[in-house]
Scaffold this active site. Structure first.
Site, PDB file in Angstrom:
ATOM      1  N   SER A  27       0.822  -1.185   0.053  1.00 45.57           N
ATOM      2  CA  SER A  27       0.028   0.084   0.072  1.00 45.57           C
ATOM      3  C   SER A  27       0.775   1.244   0.026  1.00 45.57           C
ATOM      4  O   SER A  27       1.841   1.352   0.459  1.00 45.57           O
ATOM      5  CB  SER A  27      -0.985   0.094   1.343  1.00 45.57           C
ATOM      6  OG  SER A  27      -1.393   1.333   1.610  1.00 45.57           O
ATOM      7  N   TYR A  48      -1.721  -0.514  10.375  1.00 48.45           N
ATOM      8  CA  TYR A  48      -2.051  -1.064   9.125  1.00 48.45           C
ATOM      9  C   TYR A  48      -0.816  -0.954   8.018  1.00 48.45           C
ATOM     10  O   TYR A  48      -0.136  -1.520   7.450  1.00 48.45           O
ATOM     11  CB  TYR A  48      -3.271  -0.445   8.542  1.00 48.45           C
ATOM     12  CG  TYR A  48      -3.580  -0.901   7.121  1.00 48.45           C
ATOM     13  CD1 TYR A  48      -4.055  -2.204   6.644  1.00 48.45           C
ATOM     14  CD2 TYR A  48      -3.376  -0.046   6.159  1.00 48.45           C
ATOM     15  CE1 TYR A  48      -4.163  -2.469   5.369  1.00 48.45           C
ATOM     16  CE2 TYR A  48      -3.375  -0.319   4.594  1.00 48.45           C
ATOM     17  CZ  TYR A  48      -4.048  -1.746   4.232  1.00 48.45           C
ATOM     18  OH  TYR A  48      -4.333  -1.868   3.015  1.00 48.45           O
TER      19      TYR A  48
END
Length: 254
Positions: A146, A159
């Site tokens: 990501s 995360y």
């Protein structure tokens, strides 16, 4: 789009985890349209069945298996069923991830830290441990990270940290699995999927993200699928250990 698609994966077998919707589904679809036999998976049978039907309707050779990546037996079953049906594995796309949280890291419960770490990092390794004996010469592994790996947003700090770990895992496994298998990583920007909905459905947040890109738009699942299939294909046969950022020019630097 389909006119431009080649057949780079003819005769290849590809496993994509968490692939019944969103980015994972987009990747599975693109691999299938390019000739791969695709094995898709997610936690719910209903979602698997629906996704299989959609892909079959496009003429894709597809096989669906229920697999919650944190369940050791289901991981083994995913690999065993793939080998039973197709006899080998050429591509593994590790896409499963736990939803981002909005808690500060120092306020995150230990059980939640464990879950994020387990699903986003550890299970990716464990799945490959099961898959590795069946990977063909010239095979390819892709981790889906990501843009948050480079600069974890305040709202999803932990995360982001787990996604940073995948960048290191890519480097380490590229060295370990060479020369038989290439290992690369794709770091998507913000894509309006169910997974990212808590951000992209908010009009103000969405606009702020669009303005941080150079194209003034969010990414699409097709954008991510194109990048992933490039890295998985023989077109990238001299690329390993790399992370390709697909985020519309958003800054990405550790």
């Amino acid at each position: 789009m389909e006119q431009k698609i080649g057949r780079r994966f003819e005769g290849k077998v590809a496993i994509v985890t968490a692939s019944t919707q969103g980015i994972g589904f987009g990747i599975a679809e693109r691999l299938g349209l390019e000739g791969a036999s695709v094995v898709i998976s997610s936690r719910k049978q209903k979602n698997v069945d629906e996704a299989v039907a959609k892909l079959k309707a496009k003429g894709i050779e597809v096989f669906g298996v229920v697999c919650h990546v944190s369940n050791a037996q289901q991981r083994k079953n995913l690999i065993e069923k793939t080998i039973e049906k197709y006899g080998k594995i050429d591509v593994v796309v590790s896409n499963a991830a736990a939803n981002p949280l909005t808690d500060n890291i120092l306020e995150t419960k230990e059980s939640v830290l464990d879950k994020l770490w387990e699903i986003n990092v550890k299970t990716a390794i464990l799945l490959l441990q099961d898959a590795a004996p069946h990977l063909q010469n010239g095979s390819s592994v892709i981790f889906i990270s990501s843009i948050a790996a480079f600069q974890p947003a305040a709202s999803m700090g932990m995360y982001g940290v787990t996604k940073t770990a995948l960048l290191g895992l890519t480097k380490a496994l590229a060295a370990e699995m060479a020369p038989n298998t290439r290992v690369n990583c794709v770091a998507p920007g913000f894509v309006p999927t169910h997974f990212a909905g808590f951000i992209t459905n908010d009009e103000v947040a969405r606009k702020a993200i669009e303005e941080r890109t150079l194209f003034n738009r969010l990414g699409t699942t097709d954008d991510m699928a194109a990048a992933t299939t490039f890295l998985a294909s023989d077109d990238a046969s001299y690329i390993t250990g790399e992370t390709l950022v697909v985020a519309g020019g958003m800054p990405s630097r550790l």
